[in-house]
Design a protein around this motif. Structure first.
Motif, short mmCIF file in Angstrom:
data_model
loop_
_atom_site.label_atom_id
_atom_site.label_comp_id
_atom_site.label_asym_id
_atom_site.label_seq_id
_atom_site.Cartn_x
_atom_site.Cartn_y
_atom_site.Cartn_z
N VAL A 237 -3.04 -2.18 1.43
CA VAL A 237 -4.26 -2.86 0.96
C VAL A 237 -5.47 -2.32 1.73
CG1 VAL A 237 -5.42 -5.07 0.64
CG2 VAL A 237 -2.94 -4.92 0.32
N LYS A 238 -6.44 -1.86 0.94
CA LYS A 238 -7.60 -1.17 1.52
C LYS A 238 -8.91 -1.72 1.01
CE LYS A 238 -5.76 3.31 0.69
NZ LYS A 238 -6.01 4.58 0.06
N THR A 239 -9.94 -1.56 1.83
CA THR A 239 -11.30 -1.81 1.35
C THR A 239 -12.21 -0.74 1.96
OG1 THR A 239 -13.04 -3.48 1.12
CG2 THR A 239 -11.84 -3.47 3.20
N LYS A 240 -13.52 -0.88 1.78
CA LYS A 240 -14.47 0.07 2.36
C LYS A 240 -15.54 -0.69 3.12
CE LYS A 240 -14.03 3.59 -1.28
NZ LYS A 240 -13.39 4.67 -0.52
N ILE A 241 -16.10 -0.04 4.12
CA ILE A 241 -17.13 -0.70 4.93
C ILE A 241 -18.42 -0.88 4.10
CG2 ILE A 241 -18.58 -0.51 7.00
CD1 ILE A 241 -16.31 1.10 8.29
N MET A 287 -6.11 -7.52 13.00
CA MET A 287 -6.60 -6.18 13.26
C MET A 287 -6.66 -5.47 11.90
SD MET A 287 -6.62 -6.12 16.68
CE MET A 287 -6.55 -4.45 17.29
N VAL A 288 -7.50 -4.44 11.81
CA VAL A 288 -7.52 -3.58 10.63
C VAL A 288 -7.53 -2.15 11.15
CG1 VAL A 288 -8.75 -5.29 9.21
CG2 VAL A 288 -10.05 -3.56 10.49
N ILE A 289 -7.26 -1.19 10.27
CA ILE A 289 -7.24 0.21 10.71
C ILE A 289 -8.45 0.95 10.13
CG2 ILE A 289 -5.95 2.38 10.68
CD1 ILE A 289 -3.37 0.67 10.38
N VAL A 290 -9.23 1.55 11.02
CA VAL A 290 -10.39 2.35 10.61
C VAL A 290 -10.24 3.72 11.26
CG1 VAL A 290 -12.90 2.55 10.65
CG2 VAL A 290 -11.85 0.29 10.46
N LYS A 291 -10.28 4.77 10.47
CA LYS A 291 -10.13 6.14 10.96
C LYS A 291 -8.91 6.29 11.88
CE LYS A 291 -13.99 8.54 10.68
NZ LYS A 291 -15.19 9.24 11.14
N VAL A 322 -11.11 1.09 5.12
CA VAL A 322 -10.56 0.11 6.07
C VAL A 322 -9.21 -0.33 5.51
CG1 VAL A 322 -10.87 -2.16 7.14
CG2 VAL A 322 -12.87 -0.70 6.68
N ILE A 323 -8.17 -0.15 6.29
CA ILE A 323 -6.83 -0.57 5.85
C ILE A 323 -6.54 -1.96 6.41
CG2 ILE A 323 -4.37 -0.05 5.98
CD1 ILE A 323 -5.13 2.91 6.14
N ASN A 329 -2.21 7.51 10.36
CA ASN A 329 -1.84 8.22 11.59
C ASN A 329 -0.69 7.48 12.26
OD1 ASN A 329 -3.94 9.76 10.75
ND2 ASN A 329 -5.34 9.19 12.41
N GLN A 330 -0.85 7.09 13.52
CA GLN A 330 0.26 6.40 14.18
C GLN A 330 0.16 4.88 14.02
OE1 GLN A 330 2.55 8.46 15.20
NE2 GLN A 330 1.13 10.12 14.79
N GLU A 331 -0.93 4.42 13.44
CA GLU A 331 -1.14 2.97 13.42
C GLU A 331 -0.60 2.32 12.15
OE1 GLU A 331 -1.91 1.35 15.90
OE2 GLU A 331 -2.96 2.73 17.24
N LYS A 332 -0.14 1.09 12.31
CA LYS A 332 0.51 0.42 11.19
C LYS A 332 0.25 -1.09 11.27
CE LYS A 332 5.38 -0.01 10.30
NZ LYS A 332 6.63 0.73 10.35
N ILE A 333 -0.05 -1.69 10.14
CA ILE A 333 -0.16 -3.15 10.05
C ILE A 333 0.72 -3.61 8.88
CG2 ILE A 333 -1.71 -5.09 9.54
CD1 ILE A 333 -3.94 -3.40 10.92
#
Ligand SMILES: *Cc1c(COP(=O)(O)O)cnc(C)c1O
Length: 363
Positions: A237-241, A287-291, A322-323, A329-333
């Motif tokens: 699930v994604k959005t944008k800033i 938390m969310v993932i950005v870049k 924004v995930i 990369n190495q990050e996961k939610i």
């Protein structure tokens, strides 16, 4: 303009999860059928697309909660058997070739009457109570099932129950034994329908497999408890800033001022809030993932907006991805992470996020 909130569903992974479960069943009990549960729009993944995926893989049954869900599947050309779990619909069952789960005699009688009118014999599954305290025949189930079996125009194809504390081995064993007793009793009367009780978690108890299983959550990549079944999430699930603002230290963020910047900060605003199923309980927790980096949600989540702290991210710009749930990369939610933060279960997270976002299917 509409907000950008996208749920990307990986159909290859969805198929892979189904195959993993089938493979496990083949090893444990090859005769065991699969009833793929696709209620609540396939846990937010889209019932039609999920049904098509399982149908192509030879699923034995699709399981839905209510009649309308079954109708949508038939209208989209799904031909598989459909088990309707929680509905007293009568006419639609016949018109759409559905298999209803019967949970009391009254319902059985009405179905039989309609079947008689149409000059046919309707296959049904009967639900019995073994400890869930929800639906199903409680008093003297063996006798009650016999009475239903005596209705001329019904054929009992299956008997089912539902596990209520599948993480508790003893409790589960107790439920399983109750179902076995009913099976033994019915055999004496020459009744040999299929039996099923296991949801995803139940798959890990070999004596809960019976003749069929009803996995839901695990099809969507969650809830496996060991390496015997390896499933992976298939929803990102994604959005944008929407905006990025430089704010001084000591600045309160959002309703109630529950967060104050500790330093000069870059605060991002994303166009997602609790109206989109991004639960308010995630405020100051998620938390969310950005870049490719994890950053925290700061302040209270609003109806349509949420703030995130981007101070640590280099070269971040408006419209960057924004995930909310997924990997980069190495990050996961995961839905499990989000469930922990919001004090709920991954089921609710998948359904909340998956049903509000625009879905995009990838192979
Ligand atoms: C939802 C449901 C399932 C699937 O449960 P999971 O825990 O998602 O595997 C199975 N059977 C019934 C009756 C259900 O309502």
């Amino acid at each position: 303009m509409s907000r950008f909130l996208e749920a990307e569903i990986n159909l290859t992974q969805l198929a892979e999860n189904f195959k993993q479960i089938k493979q496990y069943l083949n090893e444990k009990k090859a005769s065991c059928k699969t009833i793929a549960i696709i209620k609540a729009d396939a846990y937010g993944h889209g019932a039609i697309e999920s049904a098509k995926c399982y149908e192509a893989l030879g699923v034995d049954y699709l399981g839905v909660a209510f009649f309308e869900e079954a109708l949508i599947l038939r209208e989209s050309g799904i031909k598989s058997k459909i088990l309707m779990l929680f509905d007293r619909e009568i006419e639609g069952v016949f018109k759409n070739n559905l298999t209803p789960v019967v949970f009391d005699y009254k319902q059985a009688k009405m179905l039989s009457k309609e079947a008689e009118k149409r000059g046919m014999i309707l296959p049904i599954h009967v639900k019995v109570e073994t400890g869930m305290g929800r639906l199903g025949i409680y008093e003297n189930p063996c006798n009650a099932i016999k009475e239903i079996a005596n209705l001329k125009n019904l054929k009992i194809e299956g008997i089912m129950s539902h596990l209520s504390i599948a993480e508790d081995k003893d409790w589960t064993q107790n439920q399983v034994e109750k179902l076995m007793k009913i099976r033994d009793c019915l055999r004496k009367f020459g009744l040999t329908p299929i039996f099923h009780i296991a949801n995803s978690r139940g798959l890990f108890y070999e004596n809960a497999l019976f003749d069929a299983v009803r996995p839901g959550l695990m099809l969507y990549g969650y809830g496996s408890v060991n390496s015997q079944i390896i499933v992976k999430p298939c929803m990102t699930v994604k959005t944008k800033i929407l905006d990025i603002r430089k704010l001084p230290a000591g600045m309160p963020i959002s309703y109630g001022g529950t967060f104050k910047t500790k330093r000069e900060s870059l605060i991002g605003v994303i166009p997602v809030g609790y109206a989109d199923g991004y639960l308010r309980g995630l405020s100051n927790k998620a938390m969310v993932i950005v870049k490719g980096e994890k950053v925290p949600v700061v302040g209270t989540i609003c109806m349509d907006l949420t703030m995130i702290d981007l101070t640590q991210i280099k070269d971040v710009e408006i419209n960057d991805d924004v995930i909310l749930m997924g990997e980069k990369n190495q990050e996961k939610i995961t839905a499990e992470d989000i469930a922990t933060w919001a004090n709920t279960i991954p089921y609710e997270v998948l359904i909340c996020l998956g049903s509000k976002a625009k879905r995009k299917y990838i192979q």
